[in-house]
Each structure stands twice: as structure tokens, then as C-alpha cells.
Write an enzyme that holds these catalytic residues in place. Structure first.
Site, PDB file in Angstrom:
ATOM      1  N   GLY A   1      -3.618  -1.751  -2.758  1.00  9.26           N
ATOM      2  CA  GLY A   1      -2.210  -1.901  -2.426  1.00  9.26           C
ATOM      3  C   GLY A   1      -2.028  -2.158  -0.935  1.00  9.26           C
ATOM      4  O   GLY A   1      -2.546  -1.413  -0.108  1.00  9.26           O
ATOM      5  N   THR A   2      -1.290  -3.213  -0.605  1.00 12.64           N
ATOM      6  CA  THR A   2      -1.100  -3.553   0.811  1.00 12.64           C
ATOM      7  C   THR A   2       0.375  -3.656   1.169  1.00 12.64           C
ATOM      8  O   THR A   2       0.812  -4.582   1.851  1.00 12.64           O
ATOM      9  CB  THR A   2      -1.828  -4.872   1.172  1.00 12.64           C
ATOM     10  OG1 THR A   2      -1.405  -5.904   0.270  1.00 12.64           O
ATOM     11  CG2 THR A   2      -3.336  -4.700   1.103  1.00 12.64           C
ATOM     12  N   GLY A   3       1.151  -2.674   0.686  1.00 14.26           N
ATOM     13  CA  GLY A   3       2.506  -2.510   1.179  1.00 14.26           C
ATOM     14  C   GLY A   3       2.447  -1.755   2.495  1.00 14.26           C
ATOM     15  O   GLY A   3       1.437  -1.778   3.208  1.00 14.26           O
ATOM     16  N   GLY A   4       3.515  -1.045   2.856  1.00 10.66           N
ATOM     17  CA  GLY A   4       3.570  -0.369   4.143  1.00 10.66           C
ATOM     18  C   GLY A   4       2.430   0.607   4.351  1.00 10.66           C
ATOM     19  O   GLY A   4       1.755   0.588   5.392  1.00 10.66           O
ATOM     20  N   ILE A   5       2.145   1.479   3.377  1.00  9.74           N
ATOM     21  CA  ILE A   5       1.094   2.480   3.534  1.00  9.74           C
ATOM     22  C   ILE A   5      -0.281   1.830   3.607  1.00  9.74           C
ATOM     23  O   ILE A   5      -1.102   2.171   4.467  1.00  9.74           O
ATOM     24  CB  ILE A   5       1.153   3.503   2.385  1.00  9.74           C
ATOM     25  CG1 ILE A   5       2.421   4.354   2.507  1.00  9.74           C
ATOM     26  CG2 ILE A   5      -0.086   4.401   2.392  1.00  9.74           C
ATOM     27  CD1 ILE A   5       2.643   5.296   1.355  1.00  9.74           C
TER      28      ILE A   5
ATOM     29  N   LYS B   1       3.620  11.970  -3.625  1.00 11.94           N
ATOM     30  CA  LYS B   1       4.662  12.932  -3.274  1.00 11.94           C
ATOM     31  C   LYS B   1       5.087  13.823  -4.438  1.00 11.94           C
ATOM     32  O   LYS B   1       5.389  14.998  -4.252  1.00 11.94           O
ATOM     33  CB  LYS B   1       5.893  12.194  -2.755  1.00 11.94           C
ATOM     34  CG  LYS B   1       5.641  11.358  -1.512  1.00 11.94           C
ATOM     35  CD  LYS B   1       6.891  10.590  -1.123  1.00 11.94           C
ATOM     36  CE  LYS B   1       6.653   9.697   0.067  1.00 11.94           C
ATOM     37  NZ  LYS B   1       7.872   8.919   0.414  1.00 11.94           N
TER      38      LYS B   1
ATOM     39  N   GLY C   1       9.243   0.280  -1.238  1.00 13.70           N
ATOM     40  CA  GLY C   1       8.889   1.202  -2.305  1.00 13.70           C
ATOM     41  C   GLY C   1       9.040   2.656  -1.896  1.00 13.70           C
ATOM     42  O   GLY C   1       9.490   3.496  -2.680  1.00 13.70           O
ATOM     43  N   THR C   2       8.653   2.979  -0.655  1.00  9.67           N
ATOM     44  CA  THR C   2       8.781   4.343  -0.162  1.00  9.67           C
ATOM     45  C   THR C   2      10.241   4.768  -0.119  1.00  9.67           C
ATOM     46  O   THR C   2      10.599   5.878  -0.525  1.00  9.67           O
ATOM     47  CB  THR C   2       8.159   4.458   1.241  1.00  9.67           C
ATOM     48  OG1 THR C   2       6.760   4.166   1.154  1.00  9.67           O
ATOM     49  CG2 THR C   2       8.339   5.850   1.805  1.00  9.67           C
TER      50      THR C   2
ATOM     51  N   GLU D   1      11.568   5.323  -3.627  1.00  9.47           N
ATOM     52  CA  GLU D   1      11.109   6.589  -4.195  1.00  9.47           C
ATOM     53  C   GLU D   1      11.883   7.761  -3.603  1.00  9.47           C
ATOM     54  O   GLU D   1      12.226   8.720  -4.300  1.00  9.47           O
ATOM     55  CB  GLU D   1       9.619   6.771  -3.944  1.00  9.47           C
ATOM     56  CG  GLU D   1       9.046   7.988  -4.627  1.00  9.47           C
ATOM     57  CD  GLU D   1       7.560   8.134  -4.414  1.00  9.47           C
ATOM     58  OE1 GLU D   1       7.025   9.175  -4.811  1.00  9.47           O
ATOM     59  OE2 GLU D   1       6.946   7.212  -3.848  1.00  9.47           O
TER      60      GLU D   1
ATOM     61  N   HIS E   1      15.442  11.200  -4.885  1.00  9.64           N
ATOM     62  CA  HIS E   1      15.662  12.614  -4.566  1.00  9.64           C
ATOM     63  C   HIS E   1      17.106  12.899  -4.143  1.00  9.64           C
ATOM     64  O   HIS E   1      17.473  14.061  -3.977  1.00  9.64           O
ATOM     65  CB  HIS E   1      14.741  13.040  -3.419  1.00  9.64           C
ATOM     66  CG  HIS E   1      13.286  13.037  -3.764  1.00  9.64           C
ATOM     67  ND1 HIS E   1      12.686  14.021  -4.514  1.00  9.64           N
ATOM     68  CD2 HIS E   1      12.307  12.158  -3.458  1.00  9.64           C
ATOM     69  CE1 HIS E   1      11.404  13.757  -4.642  1.00  9.64           C
ATOM     70  NE2 HIS E   1      11.144  12.639  -4.014  1.00  9.64           N
TER      71      HIS E   1
END
Length: 375
Positions: free
Chosen positions: A10-14, A169, A236-237, A240, A244
Site C-alpha cells: 500500500g502506497t497511500g499516505g502511510i 486502529k 483513507g485515514t 476512517e 468515530h
């Protein structure tokens, strides 16, 4: 310890920040990376600078879905993910165009790099090369809560012997990993879960702070994040986290369009505040014997438009000492350190610790309160 060869799924932000930060850590060599479009693989080490430059801005967004081509799962509506470039099937999927797809180069993602090549099942391509990989960092979707445990299961079924790291998380995912622990042990996998900031080294800080007490009454984690890399690199972060908010849950967050998310952000002037989050710190501290999960409270403030943290990140542990005194130990993060520094730095530190334990024959599922990260 010999150099550690690692892969990023996976090469999104994280995922991108993991590759970037790894260049500043001794003894780490990135040898593989994949997203939903393709794979980059070089056993001598990837050219991380070229890969990051080629994929800058390569974010495909929108609902995605499709069959898991390697496991035989039925097609599923996956929803947007923590890494917008990785579909839950571990293979290719077409992004909906209603919200637009931001691209750089001929195609989005890793295939825009000279090191990348298209792949129908990129995760399986990494698994096929896993004999030459010491550790795998999973920067994968968390809104499909069984996705990461299923990926771990696929590595185990392929007899992978090594380390798997995740910065997940949600509390419920820990149980899904525990259900697979025997399989992971039999394969020789050391899985370190919740190995970022929170859960992660803040969970570990709470475990250390608890040592002053014979009984812990409460753990409060209050975080502040300013998205230096911006919303577009952390879609995506943010999605997610929205799950909450009061009035939202996992299903509603998954179904929101990018336009709806941006409208919500506008409504809050870019600042979102969270209370009583379902965060894996609770389960991880309970399984480490620190306190009951119900005594752990996590909340924070996210500013998606500012580099500066909207509030100071703190961990407060309240308990009773052996001589009957009640006190609170507090750990505080500097406001200058970025989310990337506090998530990806510890993740790579826990990766090193995982490799050290794996080579010593310690297999199974570990939390951040069980290990000290390696610098």
C-alpha cells in the site's frame, strides 16, 4: 543485526511516508512495494526517491470492489480504504470517476515509476518473493476490518517466515489476529499490531507509566494531528477517523463520497474532534495486563488544513501506588513532531524489534506494550 529487507503493501499516505522515513533509519532496505495497480521489486533495494517522485499525487479515490482473486472470496463492496491505491482484493480494481481520479504519469500509482510493473494480484506477487523479505509493513485498508487479518493469513498459508507490522486502529481487529495466532506461529510469523503512534508507542508509554502503580484506574490518550501532507494524501485515514464522530459509524463513513467528506470538513472549518474512539489501545493494554479495556479512553483533534497540531498529544495514566497514594503519570509529545514522524518512525522501530524477536524464534501476535521499538 544485518540489514533488514522490507516490503510495503500500500502506497497511500502511510506507505509513502514509511518509505521516506526508512531512508533515515540505519539497517533498513526497502526492496518491494505494491499498490492496487502494480509492484516495484528490487532485491538490491528500491530507488525510493524515484518511486516517491513518480507517484506523487497518484491518488485514486472512490468506492472500489471486486473478488479476491487469490483466496476465492466472493465479490464484495469494499468501500474506500486507508490506502486509496490498494483494493481489498489485493489486485486491480477500477476507481469510480464521479469524484475524480488524480493522476501523475501514464497511470496512477506505482506503475508510473520506472521501477513499477502492472500486476493483476500485487499482494500475491510480493508473497511469491517473500523468501527474500525479512519484514512486511501493511499500509492497507482498515475499514474492511478483516482485510489485514486475511492478508496475514495468506502469507502464513504460503509458509512465510518473517515479520508483519501494522499500524491499525480498530480494537476489533486484534481479536481477528488472535484467532489466527496459531497459524501465524506455525508459519514462523511475528506479527506486531498497532505499531504506529496510537495505538503504538503511546500505548507503550502508557504501559511504562503504569509501572509506578499496583492498580491502574484510568488511561487517557488525547492526540492532536495537523496533516502536513494534506487531506488528499491521507483520504483513507481521514475517512476512517470520521467513522468515530458522533452520528457516524463504519458503514456510513465507507459510503460517503469524497464530496460529502469535503463538505463535512468545510462544516467544521477543517477541524474534527473525537471522543471515546474505538481505538485498539484499549485491547492492547488489557492483553498486556495493564488495565481493563473499559478504563482506556482515546480522543483527539484532527486539523486537515494546518501543519500545526491543534492540541498537544498526551498520555495520562492514573493509578494507586503500593503505599495507597493516587497519582497520575503524564507523557507529552512535542508539538513540533509531525504525524509522519510519530507514526512511521515508531512503525519502523517496531519493525526492527519484530525482526530481532523473529530471529530469536518468538512467533505469534504482539502488541506495542509487549516490545520496545529498536532505534
Amino acid at each position: 543485526m544485518d540489514d533488514i529487507r522490507f516490503a510495503v503493501l500500500g502506497t497511500g499516505g502511510i506507505g509513502r511516508r514509511t518509505l521516506e522515513v526508512s531512508q533515515h533509519k540505519d539497517g533498513l532496505t526497502a526492496v518491494a512495494a505494491c499498490d492496487r495497480n502494480g509492484v516495484a521489486l528490487d532485491h538490491d533495494g528500491l530507488d525510493v526517491d524515484e518511486l516517491l517522485e513518480a507517484t506523487e499525487g497518484n491518488i485514486a479515490s472512490g468506492p472500489q470492489g471486486g473478488p479476491d482473486q487469490s483466496s476465492g472470496d466472493e465479490p464484495r463492496d469494499s468501500g474506500p480504504e486507508d490506502d486509496p491505491d490498494m483494493a481489498p482484493d489485493g489486485g486491480t480494481a477500477t476507481a469510480e470517476t464521479a469524484d475524480g481520479v488524480k493522476q501523475h504519469g501514464e497511470q496512477a500509482g506505482i506503475v508510473a515509476s520506472t521501477q513499477g510493473k502492472p500486476a493483476e494480484t500485487p499482494i500475491d506477487d510480493i508473497i511469491a518473493e517473500s523468501d527474500a523479505i525479512d519484514a512486511v509493513l501493511l499500509a492497507l485498508p482498515n475499514l474492511e476490518h478483516d482485510f489485514i487479518p486475511r492478508v496475514a493469513e495468506r502469507f502464513a498459508e504460503a509458509d512465510y517466515e518473517g515479520v508483519m507490522i501494522d499500524v491499525l486502529k480498530r480494537s476489533r481487529v486484534i481479536g481477528m489476529l488472535d484467532d489466527r495466532e496459531e497459524l501465524l506461529k506455525e508459519s514462523g510469523i511475528t506479527f506486531v499490531c498497532g505499531a504506529g503512534a496510537t495505538p503504538g508507542f503511546l500505548t507503550g508509554a502508557a504501559a511504562l507509566a503504569a509501572q509506578s502503580f499496583v492498580e491502574v484506574e484510568e488511561v487517557e490518550i488525547w492526540w492532536g494531528v495537523g496533516l502536513k501532507s494534506g487531506y488528499e494524501d491521507n483520504r483513507g485515514t481521514v475517512r476512517e477517523d470520521i467513522a468515530h464522530l458522533d452520528g457516524y459509524d463504519i458503514e456510513t463513513a465507507r459510503e460517503m463520497s469524497e464530496a460529502e467528506i469535503e463538505a463535512l470538513i468545510d462544516e467544521h472549518d477543517g477541524v474534527l474532534e473525537f471522543h471515546d474512539m474505538e481505538h485498539a489501545d484499549d485491547v492492547l493494554l488489557e492483553r498486556a495486563g495493564i488495565c481493563d479495556a473499559e478504563d482506556v479512553h482515546v480522543g483527539g483533534v484532527l486539523d486537515v488544513r494546518s501543519d500545526e497540531k491543534p492540541t498537544t498529544t498526551t498520555v495520562s495514566v492514573t493509578g494507586t501506588t503500593f503505599d495507597g497514594e493516587t497519582g497520575t503519570n503524564t507523557f507529552e509529545l512535542d508539538n513540533v513532531t509531525s504525524m509522519e514522524a510519530n507514526v512511521n518512525g515508531p512503525a519502523l522501530g517496531y519493525l526492527k524489534a519484530g525482526v530481532r524477536n523473529n530471529r530469536a524464534g518468538h512467533y505469534g501476535v504482539f502488541g506495542p506494550a509487549d516490545l520496545m521499538p529498536g532505534f
